[in-house]
Scaffold this motif. Structure first.
Motif: not given
Length: 435
Positions: A245-269
Protein backbone atom coordinates in the motif's frame (compact mmCIF):
# COMPACT_ATOMS: atom_id res chain seq x y z
CA UNK A 1 -8.49 29.98 -8.28
CA UNK A 2 -5.04 28.51 -7.57
CA UNK A 3 -4.33 25.90 -4.94
CA UNK A 4 -1.55 26.62 -2.45
CA UNK A 5 0.66 24.27 -4.46
CA UNK A 6 -0.14 25.89 -7.79
CA UNK A 7 0.56 29.34 -6.34
CA UNK A 8 3.85 28.13 -4.88
CA UNK A 9 4.93 26.62 -8.20
CA UNK A 10 4.10 29.95 -9.87
CA UNK A 11 6.37 31.76 -7.41
CA UNK A 12 3.53 33.39 -5.46
CA UNK A 13 3.58 33.73 -1.67
CA UNK A 14 -0.02 33.48 -0.45
CA UNK A 15 -1.57 34.92 2.71
CA UNK A 16 -1.63 31.40 4.15
CA UNK A 17 2.10 30.98 3.49
CA UNK A 18 2.80 34.28 5.22
CA UNK A 19 0.75 33.16 8.22
CA UNK A 20 2.62 29.85 8.48
CA UNK A 21 5.93 31.67 8.15
CA UNK A 22 4.93 33.99 10.98
CA UNK A 23 3.94 31.10 13.25
CA UNK A 24 7.13 29.18 12.56
CA UNK A 25 9.44 32.21 12.44
CA UNK A 26 10.67 31.14 9.00
CA UNK A 27 11.14 33.23 5.87
CA UNK A 28 7.96 33.10 3.72
CA UNK A 29 10.03 32.25 0.66
CA UNK A 30 11.25 29.08 2.41
CA UNK A 31 7.62 28.09 3.05
CA UNK A 32 6.75 28.73 -0.59
CA UNK A 33 9.67 26.62 -1.78
CA UNK A 34 8.67 23.69 0.42
CA UNK A 35 5.01 23.87 -0.62
CA UNK A 36 6.18 23.84 -4.24
CA UNK A 37 8.42 20.87 -3.49
CA UNK A 38 5.58 19.07 -1.74
CA UNK A 39 7.39 18.63 1.56
CA UNK A 40 5.08 21.14 3.30
CA UNK A 41 1.28 21.13 3.07
CA UNK A 42 -0.98 24.01 4.11
CA UNK A 43 -4.43 22.44 4.51
CA UNK A 44 -6.75 25.38 3.83
CA UNK A 45 -10.00 24.81 1.93
CA UNK A 46 -11.16 28.03 0.26
CA UNK A 47 -14.57 27.63 1.95
CA UNK A 48 -13.24 27.28 5.51
CA UNK A 49 -13.50 31.00 6.18
CA UNK A 50 -12.57 31.20 9.87
CA UNK A 51 -9.48 29.00 9.56
CA UNK A 52 -6.10 30.12 10.87
CA UNK A 53 -3.83 28.25 8.43
CA UNK A 54 -1.10 25.96 9.72
CA UNK A 55 1.70 24.21 7.89
CA UNK A 56 2.63 20.54 8.15
CA UNK A 57 5.96 19.19 7.03
CA UNK A 58 9.66 19.77 6.52
CA UNK A 59 11.37 21.92 9.13
CA UNK A 60 8.14 22.93 10.88
CA UNK A 61 6.97 22.16 14.40
CA UNK A 62 5.26 18.80 14.77
CA UNK A 63 1.50 19.20 14.48
CA UNK A 64 -1.22 17.28 16.35
CA UNK A 65 -4.72 16.13 15.43
CA UNK A 66 -7.74 15.13 17.52
CA UNK A 67 -10.46 12.79 16.24
CA UNK A 68 -14.04 13.67 17.13
CA UNK A 69 -17.43 12.84 15.63
CA UNK A 70 -20.70 11.05 16.20
CA UNK A 71 -21.31 7.32 16.14
CA UNK A 72 -24.40 5.16 15.76
CA UNK A 73 -24.45 4.81 19.55
CA UNK A 74 -24.00 8.58 20.12
CA UNK A 75 -25.57 10.44 17.16
CA UNK A 76 -25.94 13.89 18.77
CA UNK A 77 -23.48 16.46 17.29
CA UNK A 78 -23.69 18.82 20.31
CA UNK A 79 -21.23 16.91 22.56
CA UNK A 80 -18.77 16.77 19.66
CA UNK A 81 -18.69 20.57 19.47
CA UNK A 82 -17.73 20.62 23.15
CA UNK A 83 -14.95 18.15 22.38
CA UNK A 84 -13.86 20.39 19.50
CA UNK A 85 -13.53 23.34 21.86
CA UNK A 86 -11.73 21.22 24.46
CA UNK A 87 -9.22 20.12 21.80
CA UNK A 88 -8.64 23.69 20.61
CA UNK A 89 -8.24 24.89 24.21
CA UNK A 90 -5.65 22.13 24.74
CA UNK A 91 -3.62 23.43 21.78
CA UNK A 92 -4.49 21.02 18.97
CA UNK A 93 -3.63 21.96 15.37
CA UNK A 94 -6.37 20.00 13.61
CA UNK A 95 -9.47 17.91 14.20
CA UNK A 96 -11.03 15.18 12.14
CA UNK A 97 -14.79 14.69 12.05
CA UNK A 98 -15.16 10.91 11.89
CA UNK A 99 -18.94 10.89 12.23
CA UNK A 100 -20.73 7.70 11.24
CA UNK A 101 -24.08 8.04 12.99
CA UNK A 102 -27.08 10.10 11.98
CA UNK A 103 -26.64 13.84 11.39
CA UNK A 104 -23.28 13.45 9.61
CA UNK A 105 -23.83 16.58 7.52
CA UNK A 106 -24.92 18.63 10.53
CA UNK A 107 -21.94 17.46 12.57
CA UNK A 108 -19.41 18.27 9.85
CA UNK A 109 -20.86 21.67 9.02
CA UNK A 110 -21.04 22.70 12.66
CA UNK A 111 -17.48 21.52 13.25
CA UNK A 112 -16.12 23.48 10.29
CA UNK A 113 -18.14 26.57 11.23
CA UNK A 114 -16.79 26.56 14.79
CA UNK A 115 -13.21 25.45 14.10
CA UNK A 116 -10.29 27.84 13.69
CA UNK A 117 -7.99 24.84 13.15
CA UNK A 118 -7.78 22.48 10.19
CA UNK A 119 -10.69 20.08 9.78
CA UNK A 120 -10.35 16.68 8.14
CA UNK A 121 -12.98 14.16 7.06
CA UNK A 122 -13.17 10.58 5.77
CA UNK A 123 -15.67 10.52 2.87
CA UNK A 124 -16.01 6.72 2.77
CA UNK A 125 -17.76 6.80 6.15
CA UNK A 126 -20.63 8.93 4.88
CA UNK A 127 -20.66 7.20 1.50
CA UNK A 128 -21.12 3.87 3.29
CA UNK A 129 -24.00 5.17 5.40
CA UNK A 130 -25.60 6.65 2.27
CA UNK A 131 -25.19 3.38 0.36
CA UNK A 132 -26.87 1.38 3.10
CA UNK A 133 -29.82 3.80 3.11
CA UNK A 134 -30.09 3.87 -0.69
CA UNK A 135 -29.29 0.27 -1.61
CA UNK A 136 -29.62 -1.73 1.58
CA UNK A 137 -25.97 -2.80 1.80
CA UNK A 138 -22.45 -1.40 1.54
CA UNK A 139 -21.43 -3.72 -1.28
CA UNK A 140 -23.92 -2.02 -3.63
CA UNK A 141 -22.21 1.36 -3.17
CA UNK A 142 -21.60 3.12 -6.50
CA UNK A 143 -19.02 5.52 -7.79
CA UNK A 144 -21.66 8.25 -7.75
CA UNK A 145 -22.36 7.58 -4.06
CA UNK A 146 -18.69 8.18 -3.31
CA UNK A 147 -18.17 11.20 -5.53
CA UNK A 148 -21.29 12.96 -4.32
CA UNK A 149 -19.98 12.80 -0.75
CA UNK A 150 -16.47 13.97 -1.72
CA UNK A 151 -17.88 16.97 -3.58
CA UNK A 152 -20.27 17.84 -0.76
CA UNK A 153 -17.61 17.67 1.95
CA UNK A 154 -15.24 19.74 -0.17
CA UNK A 155 -17.93 22.39 -0.70
CA UNK A 156 -18.57 22.50 3.05
CA UNK A 157 -14.94 23.45 3.68
CA UNK A 158 -13.09 20.27 4.70
CA UNK A 159 -9.40 21.18 4.66
CA UNK A 160 -8.11 17.66 4.18
CA UNK A 161 -9.74 14.34 3.39
CA UNK A 162 -8.52 10.88 4.24
CA UNK A 163 -9.10 8.62 1.26
CA UNK A 164 -7.87 5.04 1.11
CA UNK A 165 -6.72 5.24 -2.50
CA UNK A 166 -3.75 2.88 -2.22
CA UNK A 167 -5.63 -0.18 -0.95
CA UNK A 168 -5.70 -2.21 -4.14
CA UNK A 169 -6.63 -5.78 -5.06
CA UNK A 170 -2.91 -6.59 -4.90
CA UNK A 171 -2.84 -5.47 -1.26
CA UNK A 172 -5.73 -7.80 -0.46
CA UNK A 173 -4.00 -10.62 -2.34
CA UNK A 174 -0.93 -10.11 -0.16
CA UNK A 175 -3.03 -10.00 3.00
CA UNK A 176 -4.86 -13.22 2.18
CA UNK A 177 -1.74 -15.13 1.12
CA UNK A 178 0.67 -13.94 3.81
CA UNK A 179 -1.91 -13.88 6.58
CA UNK A 180 -2.33 -11.46 9.48
CA UNK A 181 -3.26 -11.69 13.10
CA UNK A 182 -5.83 -8.86 12.87
CA UNK A 183 -6.43 -8.54 9.13
CA UNK A 184 -7.73 -4.96 8.56
CA UNK A 185 -8.52 -2.63 11.49
CA UNK A 186 -9.04 0.57 9.49
CA UNK A 187 -12.77 1.28 9.38
CA UNK A 188 -12.52 2.85 5.92
CA UNK A 189 -10.18 0.09 4.81
CA UNK A 190 -12.67 -2.55 5.87
CA UNK A 191 -15.53 -0.89 3.98
CA UNK A 192 -13.51 -0.69 0.78
CA UNK A 193 -12.06 -4.19 1.15
CA UNK A 194 -15.52 -5.67 1.65
CA UNK A 195 -16.77 -3.86 -1.44
CA UNK A 196 -13.82 -5.06 -3.53
CA UNK A 197 -14.11 -8.68 -2.41
CA UNK A 198 -17.89 -8.75 -2.95
CA UNK A 199 -17.75 -7.14 -6.40
CA UNK A 200 -14.44 -8.52 -7.69
CA UNK A 201 -13.45 -5.02 -8.79
CA UNK A 202 -10.63 -2.58 -8.14
CA UNK A 203 -10.88 0.06 -5.42
CA UNK A 204 -12.85 2.98 -6.95
CA UNK A 205 -10.71 5.47 -5.01
CA UNK A 206 -7.70 4.08 -6.90
CA UNK A 207 -9.41 3.53 -10.24
CA UNK A 208 -10.88 7.05 -10.41
CA UNK A 209 -8.09 8.85 -8.58
CA UNK A 210 -7.62 11.56 -11.21
CA UNK A 211 -11.28 12.55 -10.96
CA UNK A 212 -10.98 12.78 -7.18
CA UNK A 213 -8.01 15.09 -7.67
CA UNK A 214 -10.10 17.37 -9.89
CA UNK A 215 -12.55 17.88 -7.01
CA UNK A 216 -9.74 18.48 -4.51
CA UNK A 217 -8.15 21.06 -6.79
CA UNK A 218 -11.37 23.06 -7.12
CA UNK A 219 -11.56 23.69 -3.38
CA UNK A 220 -7.87 23.32 -2.47
CA UNK A 221 -8.53 20.23 -0.40
CA UNK A 222 -5.36 18.47 0.69
CA UNK A 223 -5.63 14.76 0.04
CA UNK A 224 -4.51 12.67 2.99
CA UNK A 225 -3.65 9.31 1.51
CA UNK A 226 -5.05 6.87 4.06
CA UNK A 227 -3.45 3.65 5.22
CA UNK A 228 -6.28 1.18 4.98
CA UNK A 229 -3.81 -1.66 5.54
CA UNK A 230 -2.18 -0.20 8.63
CA UNK A 231 -1.21 -2.83 11.22
CA UNK A 232 -3.67 -3.20 14.08
CA UNK A 233 -1.23 -5.08 16.29
CA UNK A 234 2.53 -5.33 16.63
CA UNK A 235 2.62 -8.75 14.96
CA UNK A 236 1.28 -7.31 11.67
CA UNK A 237 3.68 -4.35 11.41
CA UNK A 238 5.82 -3.80 8.30
CA UNK A 239 4.42 -6.76 6.36
CA UNK A 240 3.94 -7.06 2.61
CA UNK A 241 0.39 -5.74 2.74
CA UNK A 242 1.40 -2.53 4.52
CA UNK A 243 4.44 -1.96 2.29
CA UNK A 244 2.52 -2.66 -0.95
CA UNK A 245 0.00 0.00 0.00
CA UNK A 246 2.84 2.40 0.80
CA UNK A 247 4.37 1.78 -2.64
CA UNK A 248 0.99 2.63 -4.18
CA UNK A 249 0.80 5.82 -2.11
CA UNK A 250 4.20 6.91 -3.45
CA UNK A 251 2.82 6.67 -7.00
CA UNK A 252 -0.36 8.51 -6.06
CA UNK A 253 1.59 11.28 -4.33
CA UNK A 254 3.32 12.15 -7.58
CA UNK A 255 0.07 12.05 -9.53
CA UNK A 256 -1.60 14.40 -7.05
CA UNK A 257 1.29 16.87 -7.21
CA UNK A 258 1.07 16.88 -11.00
CA UNK A 259 -2.57 18.01 -10.65
CA UNK A 260 -1.63 20.80 -8.24
CA UNK A 261 -3.10 19.01 -5.22
CA UNK A 262 -1.30 19.01 -1.88
CA UNK A 263 -0.65 15.64 -0.24
CA UNK A 264 -0.15 14.15 3.18
CA UNK A 265 0.52 10.43 3.61
CA UNK A 266 -0.87 8.48 6.54
CA UNK A 267 1.00 5.76 8.38
CA UNK A 268 0.76 3.15 11.11
CA UNK A 269 -0.63 2.21 13.54
CA UNK A 270 0.73 -0.41 15.94
CA UNK A 271 4.50 -0.73 15.43
CA UNK A 272 7.22 -2.23 17.67
CA UNK A 273 9.53 0.51 18.93
CA UNK A 274 12.53 -0.92 17.06
CA UNK A 275 10.67 -0.69 13.71
CA UNK A 276 9.40 2.89 13.98
CA UNK A 277 12.42 4.71 12.56
CA UNK A 278 12.58 2.32 9.60
CA UNK A 279 8.87 2.86 8.86
CA UNK A 280 9.32 6.64 8.86
CA UNK A 281 12.38 6.49 6.60
CA UNK A 282 10.64 4.17 4.15
CA UNK A 283 7.68 6.52 3.85
CA UNK A 284 9.83 9.58 3.31
CA UNK A 285 11.82 7.83 0.59
CA UNK A 286 8.93 6.14 -1.19
CA UNK A 287 6.60 9.17 -0.99
CA UNK A 288 9.24 11.72 -1.98
CA UNK A 289 9.31 13.65 1.28
CA UNK A 290 5.55 14.30 1.48
CA UNK A 291 4.36 15.19 5.00
CA UNK A 292 3.78 12.05 7.06
CA UNK A 293 0.72 11.76 9.33
CA UNK A 294 0.83 8.90 11.84
CA UNK A 295 -1.59 7.40 14.35
CA UNK A 296 0.68 6.97 17.37
CA UNK A 297 2.41 4.69 16.57
CA UNK A 298 1.39 2.52 19.53
CA UNK A 299 4.38 0.56 20.83
CA UNK A 300 2.48 -2.14 22.71
CA UNK A 301 -0.92 -3.79 22.41
CA UNK A 302 -1.55 -4.44 26.12
CA UNK A 303 -2.33 -1.00 27.59
CA UNK A 304 -6.03 -0.22 27.07
CA UNK A 305 -6.86 2.78 29.23
CA UNK A 306 -3.31 4.09 28.80
CA UNK A 307 -2.94 4.14 25.02
CA UNK A 308 -2.38 7.91 25.06
CA UNK A 309 0.92 6.97 26.73
CA UNK A 310 1.81 4.09 24.39
CA UNK A 311 1.17 6.38 21.42
CA UNK A 312 3.18 9.26 22.88
CA UNK A 313 6.17 6.96 23.33
CA UNK A 314 5.94 5.93 19.68
CA UNK A 315 5.00 9.41 18.49
CA UNK A 316 8.18 10.98 19.80
CA UNK A 317 10.43 8.53 17.97
CA UNK A 318 8.24 8.78 14.86
CA UNK A 319 8.53 12.58 14.78
CA UNK A 320 12.28 12.47 15.43
CA UNK A 321 12.57 10.01 12.54
CA UNK A 322 10.52 11.96 10.00
CA UNK A 323 6.82 12.11 10.93
CA UNK A 324 5.33 15.60 10.70
CA UNK A 325 1.81 15.20 12.08
CA UNK A 326 0.69 13.10 15.06
CA UNK A 327 -2.90 11.92 15.39
CA UNK A 328 -3.71 11.67 19.05
CA UNK A 329 -4.77 8.48 20.75
CA UNK A 330 -6.93 8.85 23.85
CA UNK A 331 -7.16 6.69 27.00
CA UNK A 332 -10.45 5.41 25.58
CA UNK A 333 -8.82 3.93 22.45
CA UNK A 334 -9.94 0.32 21.89
CA UNK A 335 -12.55 0.77 24.64
CA UNK A 336 -15.18 3.32 23.59
CA UNK A 337 -16.02 6.79 22.29
CA UNK A 338 -13.81 9.36 24.08
CA UNK A 339 -15.35 11.99 26.34
CA UNK A 340 -14.10 15.56 26.82
CA UNK A 341 -11.51 14.57 29.41
CA UNK A 342 -10.21 11.79 27.14
CA UNK A 343 -9.91 14.30 24.29
CA UNK A 344 -7.93 16.70 26.46
CA UNK A 345 -5.62 13.96 27.76
CA UNK A 346 -5.06 12.68 24.23
CA UNK A 347 -4.22 16.11 22.83
CA UNK A 348 -1.77 16.93 25.62
CA UNK A 349 -0.04 13.54 25.30
CA UNK A 350 0.37 14.02 21.54
CA UNK A 351 1.62 17.58 22.02
CA UNK A 352 4.20 16.38 24.56
CA UNK A 353 5.39 13.76 22.08
CA UNK A 354 5.63 16.32 19.28
CA UNK A 355 7.37 18.90 21.44
CA UNK A 356 9.93 16.39 22.72
CA UNK A 357 10.71 15.50 19.11
CA UNK A 358 10.99 19.17 18.14
CA UNK A 359 13.54 19.69 20.91
CA UNK A 360 15.51 16.70 19.68
CA UNK A 361 15.41 18.07 16.12
CA UNK A 362 16.63 21.47 17.33
CA UNK A 363 13.53 23.47 16.41
CA UNK A 364 14.48 26.87 17.94
CA UNK A 365 11.08 27.70 19.41
CA UNK A 366 10.86 24.32 21.15
CA UNK A 367 14.36 24.60 22.61
CA UNK A 368 13.58 28.13 23.81
CA UNK A 369 10.42 26.96 25.61
CA UNK A 370 12.32 24.39 27.66
CA UNK A 371 15.09 26.86 28.48
CA UNK A 372 12.52 29.38 29.68
CA UNK A 373 10.98 26.76 31.97
CA UNK A 374 14.37 25.84 33.41
CA UNK A 375 15.10 29.47 34.25
CA UNK A 376 11.65 29.95 35.82
CA UNK A 377 12.22 26.88 37.99
CA UNK A 378 15.60 28.13 39.14
CA UNK A 379 13.97 31.39 40.23
CA UNK A 380 11.08 29.49 41.88
CA UNK A 381 8.81 31.68 39.77
CA UNK A 382 5.61 29.65 40.06
CA UNK A 383 3.43 31.99 38.04
CA UNK A 384 5.80 31.80 35.09
CA UNK A 385 6.23 28.02 35.42
CA UNK A 386 2.48 27.53 35.25
CA UNK A 387 2.21 29.88 32.29
CA UNK A 388 4.94 28.00 30.40
CA UNK A 389 3.49 24.53 31.12
CA UNK A 390 2.13 22.63 28.13
CA UNK A 391 -1.07 22.17 30.18
CA UNK A 392 -1.37 25.22 32.47
CA UNK A 393 -4.81 24.11 33.68
CA UNK A 394 -3.65 20.78 35.10
CA UNK A 395 -0.38 22.20 36.42
CA UNK A 396 -2.27 24.94 38.27
CA UNK A 397 -4.70 22.42 39.76
CA UNK A 398 -1.82 20.31 41.08
CA UNK A 399 -0.02 23.33 42.48
CA UNK A 400 -3.09 24.52 44.37
CA UNK A 401 -4.12 21.08 45.62
CA UNK A 402 -0.74 20.00 46.95
CA UNK A 403 0.68 23.23 48.41
CA UNK A 404 -0.39 26.07 50.69
CA UNK A 405 -0.86 29.38 48.94
CA UNK A 406 1.98 30.85 51.03
CA UNK A 407 4.49 28.07 50.22
CA UNK A 408 7.52 29.25 48.31
CA UNK A 409 8.69 25.71 47.68
CA UNK A 410 6.70 22.67 46.54
CA UNK A 411 5.58 20.10 49.09
CA UNK A 412 7.78 17.41 47.59
CA UNK A 413 10.95 18.82 49.19
CA UNK A 414 9.66 21.68 51.33
CA UNK A 415 12.45 23.30 53.34
CA UNK A 416 14.94 20.91 51.75
CA UNK A 417 14.42 22.28 48.23
CA UNK A 418 17.56 21.54 46.22
CA UNK A 419 17.07 24.61 44.03
CA UNK A 420 16.88 26.88 47.11
CA UNK A 421 19.83 25.27 48.94
CA UNK A 422 22.30 25.32 46.06
CA UNK A 423 21.01 28.71 44.96
CA UNK A 424 21.75 30.26 48.35
CA UNK A 425 25.21 28.68 48.45
CA UNK A 426 26.14 29.83 44.97
CA UNK A 427 24.83 33.33 45.72
CA UNK A 428 27.29 33.49 48.65
CA UNK A 429 30.12 32.24 46.44
CA UNK A 430 29.35 34.88 43.83
CA UNK A 431 29.18 37.60 46.49
CA UNK A 432 32.57 36.58 47.87
CA UNK A 433 34.12 36.74 44.42
CA UNK A 434 32.88 40.28 43.96
CA UNK A 435 34.70 41.49 47.12
Amino acid sequence: MQTQRQAALAGKITDAMNEVARQENIDPEVIRERVAKGTVAICANINHTNLVPRGVGEGLTTKTNANIGTSSAYPDPAPELKKLQAAIDAGVDAVMDLSTGNNIDASRRATIAHSTVMVGTVPIYQATVAAIKAHGKVTDMTKDDIFQVIEEQAKDGADFMTMHCGLTRQCLHNLINEGREMDIVSRGGSFISGWMLANGKENPFYEYFDEILDICARYDVTISLGDGCRPGCLADATDRTQIQELLNLGELTQRAWEKGVQVMVEGPGHVPYNQIATNMQLQKRICHGAPFYVLGPLVTDIAPGYDHITSAIGGTLAAVSGADFLCYVTPAEHLGLPDINDVREGVIAARIAGHAADVAKGIPSAVAQDLAMARARKKLDWDLQLKLAIDPVKATEYRKAKNKSTDEYCSMCGDYCAVRIIGEYLDKVKAEKKK
